[in-house]
Design an enzyme around this catalytic site. Sequence first.
Site: not given
Lengths: 485, 489
Positions: A76, A151, A175
């Site tokens: 990420k 997310s 997330s």
Amino acid sequence: MSNITNQSLSEILKSIKSKKISSLELTQAYIKNIENAKKLNAFVTTTFDQALENAKKFDNKPNNEQLLSGVPLAVKDLFCTENVKTTAGSNILNNFIPSYESTVTKNLWNNGAFLLGKLNCDEFAMGSSNETSFFGNVINPIGDHLVPGGSSGGSSSALVADLTPATIGTDTGGSIRQPASFTGTVGLKPTYGLCSRWGIVAFASSLDQAGPMTKTVNDCSIMLEAMSGFDDKDSTSINKKKETYSKNLKDNIKGLKIGIPKEYRVDNMPKEIDELWEKGKKILKDLGAQLIDISLPHTKYALPTYYIVAPAEASSNLARYDGVRYGYRSQKGKDLIEMYENTRSEGFGDEVKRRILIGTYVLSSGYYDAYYLKAQKVRQLIKKDFDDSFTKVDAILTPSTPSSAFKIGEKTNDPVSMYLNDIFTVPVNLAGLPALSLPAGLDKQGYPLGLQLIGKALDEQKILNIGYAFEKNCGYKNEIKKWWL
Amino acid sequence: MSKEKFDYFINGEKGKYEVVIGLEVHAQVLSNSKLFSGSSTKFGADPNKQVSLIDSAFPGMLPVINEECVKQAIRTGLGLNAKINNYSVFDRKNYFYADLPQGYQISQYKNPIVGEGKVLLDMPYGSKEIGIERLHLEQDAGKSIHDMDPSSTYVDLNRSGIALMEIVSKPHLRSPDEVNAYIKKLRTIMRYLGTCDGNMQEGSLRADVNVSVRKVGDKNFGTRCEIKNVNSIKFMQMAIEYEANRQVELLEDGKEIDQETRLFDTKKNETRSMRSKEDAHDYRYFPDPDLLPLKLEQKLIDDLKKSLPELPDNKKERFIQEYGLNSYEANVLVSEKEISNYYEEVAKLSDKKLAATWMMGDLFAMLNDKGLNISNSPISAKNFAELVQSIKSGEISGRIAKEVFEIMVESGDNPKKIIESKGMKQQSDPKELEKMINEILSKNKDKVDQYKAGKEKLFGFFVGQVMKLSGGKANPQLTNEILKKLLKG
């Protein structure tokens, strides 16, 4: 061999260690997949040259004793990576290249893995659909009109599309677990303090926690083992002996007590979610676990509490993005104040601004007691609910999300309905507990649904074991049509 | 030592006003590294050379508390006779400024590390206790430099993140003199403890000054103004003087005082409004989630307490008891740790009282003159003690001692050696003196007759002659005695 990339991390590791495939071949295979999957928009940055070099280095001098020997991994874009652009999905960090490596990614590299690229995410991890990213929304490989969750949407999308053998995300209110649920993959939010936050772009410091996102529970245990550990650079890091989760993974869960909280049966929840939950209970019961009805009475306050605490911390954490030292700086403005205003107006997207405003408001004088302080008190009550329940049960089973993946654009104009997607995941962050989202079934449209196992603090091994047993008996398998090819 | 009675009031037409002052002193903690990072704290480095990723607030950077700074705060708290809180919390004070990289200052708001304490002042009108409200730890900001370029501001982050102790007094101070005494006392205590060097030129000690006025006898405080960031005692005193008179004038004119933050303009010698209460920042304090609450073991506090050095108040008492000094002398001699050490070394080897007199007289005057301090005094304590002993034993007179002292300053030599080599020893042999005086009297028969006839003023003439002949070395007391005896005969 052509199918190496759709195998699990542990299978790939076996192939590497037995020299069935070289690290270079593996890396090339992923690069090819990534280049063919641009439509998904899962990557913000790729580091192919660096990855190929690292793969060759590994092949020349293979060290097969490591947890992640010779494996390329995309992560990420919230993890700072040395000399590799790190954006947090934001325009304000669009040009930011850290001179340092986050502890968690460094741990991965120290265990033999290397960086393949940086994955798209909601801006500063604020979002549940990966639609707030400055770099555009990510598409769920399950269907071209679906969000991958957020997310960590780039992470879930890349994982399920075979663009990385495993990945890591961060979970502030769901997330990791929500995107895992939306893509039929495994996601773990560890106990707060198990993985260092050092070098991760902060959203809400008291809630943020990095964790693995993988295709299987076994992969999850390998990744957790590699990334976790005490870090004296993070004052909230827990100082304890490192555990060997993968070695200790067992599928015998006989006699374990599984709590079923009645408060997780919410109004207007699709029938399929209820059915999925029943299915999960049955699987665990058949494996010899004992189901116990429990109550977590303050659950209904978790979401409002979360949406006070998280924005409050975020409003302060994001104050450093002011255009003075690094990142985006607006060229407009005649003095310092105008420079700030223009930089932050142009640098941040709407969702980030919304949360900064909320956070600033709840901390402001005259409102602090009514909002922030009260939220902190409720947070203690939520934590206490869990503490009380864990005197009676070993783990808690709930649905991961109240729905399957929704359509792109479906909730962008309705922030509250977007926030409601986190209803089952946020209580865990508020309590600092570990929770594992497992793929458990499909809804009637054929979209994946997940179940969540919540554990006691630092009891990751137990929920991994339950998940491992569950996985073996659930029969869930992702069938992805690679429509983007 | 002039005033015996407190008399700092401002007289207006409508009455007599008293000035109420409280100080927030920012004292830089003596430590090698910053409060939450490993960067050096050394003063005077090139701009931005002592800045870590944490100090400059890069993404994902986290603060880790520097234990030494915590210990320094505890030591200081103990030195202020204050309550040490076993539980304290670091909060974020949020505001935007170019030299504040995080966009917030990490400070302590509701739960400071040190609670109430007190400081004792020795004023000419007696001793006065000043209450301490609290002491908390916080980060310093960087420095904005506005005058290096016509269109840009430069930022130096070397200071960013350095540990400060904010020491908040109760509103117990009543005059610029008391402020002077208070700051000096704080500085003395911290220097004894080694927790702050107290160097005001380098900004290690600065203060925000809260000033209000009220009619003498009023129970309630007046509206106060805060004068920000004053960095010398002189400026503090000037600012208070100006501000108190400004407030009295307003009240005399029947106007109200606005609660506001003001700046002291050192060039114009006036305070100016910086921002009113309405424009006051909303700092949005909240506990820093990157840091756990600071929990102190009682044992740590107890151990630090045991290891504290003797503090000025105790030392003063001891000096009075042990060396027979008066309160004033003891006060001066404990005002700096180095001075007290020097004195004790001297006192051990010589007359305690005479040593004090000579130190506070000639030695301090010389140091002051040369811009030196006791640590780099050209006269060592041992040599100084010998000088004092030479005076005490009558080996040299006070007048000669001053000459020896001068030579010691220039050469750094031992006084014995100087006295020997220059033959400065006092002539104290009565027979020798008598011989010399007889010689003088026989040479000045006319003057002797005049003296005997009643012109007693001539006594001084004879003394002068003795001194002239002896090269100033004749023991004056003995000379007087012998002269009187022989002139009678």
